[in-house]
Design an enzyme around this catalytic site. Structure first.
Site, PDB file in Angstrom:
ATOM      1  N   ASP A 169       0.875  -1.166   0.000  1.00 21.01           N
ATOM      2  CA  ASP A 169       0.000   0.000   0.000  1.00 21.01           C
ATOM      3  C   ASP A 169       0.911   1.214   0.000  1.00 21.01           C
ATOM      4  O   ASP A 169       1.883   1.280   0.761  1.00 21.01           O
ATOM      5  CB  ASP A 169      -0.939   0.031   1.205  1.00 21.01           C
ATOM      6  CG  ASP A 169      -2.110   0.984   0.960  1.00 21.01           C
ATOM      7  OD1 ASP A 169      -2.662   0.968  -0.161  1.00 21.01           O
ATOM      8  OD2 ASP A 169      -2.482   1.743   1.868  1.00 21.01           O
ATOM      9  N   PHE A 206       3.586   5.847 -13.724  1.00 21.20           N
ATOM     10  CA  PHE A 206       2.142   5.654 -13.542  1.00 21.20           C
ATOM     11  C   PHE A 206       1.730   6.387 -12.271  1.00 21.20           C
ATOM     12  O   PHE A 206       2.572   6.946 -11.556  1.00 21.20           O
ATOM     13  CB  PHE A 206       1.801   4.156 -13.448  1.00 21.20           C
ATOM     14  CG  PHE A 206       2.599   3.391 -12.429  1.00 21.20           C
ATOM     15  CD1 PHE A 206       2.189   3.288 -11.112  1.00 21.20           C
ATOM     16  CD2 PHE A 206       3.791   2.779 -12.799  1.00 21.20           C
ATOM     17  CE1 PHE A 206       2.929   2.591 -10.171  1.00 21.20           C
ATOM     18  CE2 PHE A 206       4.543   2.064 -11.866  1.00 21.20           C
ATOM     19  CZ  PHE A 206       4.110   1.975 -10.551  1.00 21.20           C
TER      20      PHE A 206
END
Length: 273
Positions: free
Chosen positions: A68, A164
């Site tokens: 995460d 990205f």
């Protein structure tokens, strides 16, 4: 060694594959038949990373890891934080996410200029920010967590065609004047937050792979799997369920450096009934 990575992001898969290097074959979520969104309801990066890895382990019984990552912008009080992927909405549109960050910083800077024009003393709006990543590895029933951070600033506009996520608006301290989307993948991987966490995980795996028992075999490979070891071939077409006899988490703290987080308090990995 085959390990399932809890992501459907091709950029993350490619990055992790390059960092882990030979001897590891990353298996995608699609490869193990997981197409649903994995829950992320934690209030911290650690909690979300562990939740995703545990979900994947419960579903497949395979060795796996999840990450995460959060972008923390000082002027926004640490936001987006755990809401990094969904900052502008649940559709996880990163163009909109970036636009929202740029807009909010612009508003704050506009307010500061207005206050200054009225003769009020105001601090300059900081564009300092950082990426943080927490990677949770579940292997042979053990939980290990690894962390990485990348410091930098938020650019004033998007730049670059690579990378990205928020890469087009993040300028790392190591590359002044260039966003992460402007530099090469090799340059980014060498400094990235996720790269630091993954390298710590890889170092731990290389050191302990001979002593840590592994989970059941991952399904056989197909062209969609990003493999770093073409000699590794599985003939088992099924995804076995988790074995309830998997050893409990080792209570000792095994550390390869400051990037490794103790999992002592995380408890035992158990298969959901």
């Amino acid at each position: 060694m085959k390990i399932v990575f809890a992501t459907g992001n091709s950029g993350k898969l490619r990055e992790a594959s390059e960092i882990l290097g030979e001897g590891f074959e990353l298996v995608s979520l699609a490869q193990v038949g997981i197409t649903e969104d994995i829950p992320e309801t934690g209030k911290t990066l650690r909690a979300n990373s562990l939740q995703k890895a545990q979900y994947l382990y419960d579903k497949t019984g395979c060795d796996c890891f999840a990450d995460d990552t959060g972008l923390e912008v000082d002027a926004l009080g640490g936001a987006p934080g755990v809401y990094t992927a969904r900052y502008a909405g649940d559709d996880k549109d990163f163009n909109r996410n970036m636009d929202k960050v740029l807009y909010e910083l612009g508003v704050l800077e506009g307010e500061a200029r207005m206050a200054g024009s009225l003769g009020l003393k105001v601090k300059k709006v900081s564009r300092r920010a950082r990426f943080k990543s927490v990677v949770t590895l579940i292997i042979g029933g053990q939980i290990k967590m690894f962390e990485g951070t990348l410091e930098g600033v938020i650019a004033r506009e998007k730049s670059g065609n690579g990378g990205f996520g928020y890469d087009p608006i993040f300028i790392a301290d190591e590359y002044p004047g260039k966003t992460l989307a402007d530099i090469s993948e090799e340059e980014k991987n060498a400094i990235s937050h996720r790269g630091k966490a993954l390298r710590a995980m890889a170092a731990w795996l290389h050191t302990h792979s001979e002593t840590v028992p592994t989970a059941p075999t991952v399904p056989s490979a197909d062209p969609s799997v990003i493999s770093t070891d073409p000699s590794v071939i599985s003939t088992d077409p099924t995804v076995p369920s988790a074995d309830p006899s998997v050893p409990s988490t080792d209570p000792s703290v095994i550390s390869t450096g400051p990037s490794v987080i103790s999992s002592e308090a995380e408890g035992r990995v158990e298969k959901s009934e």
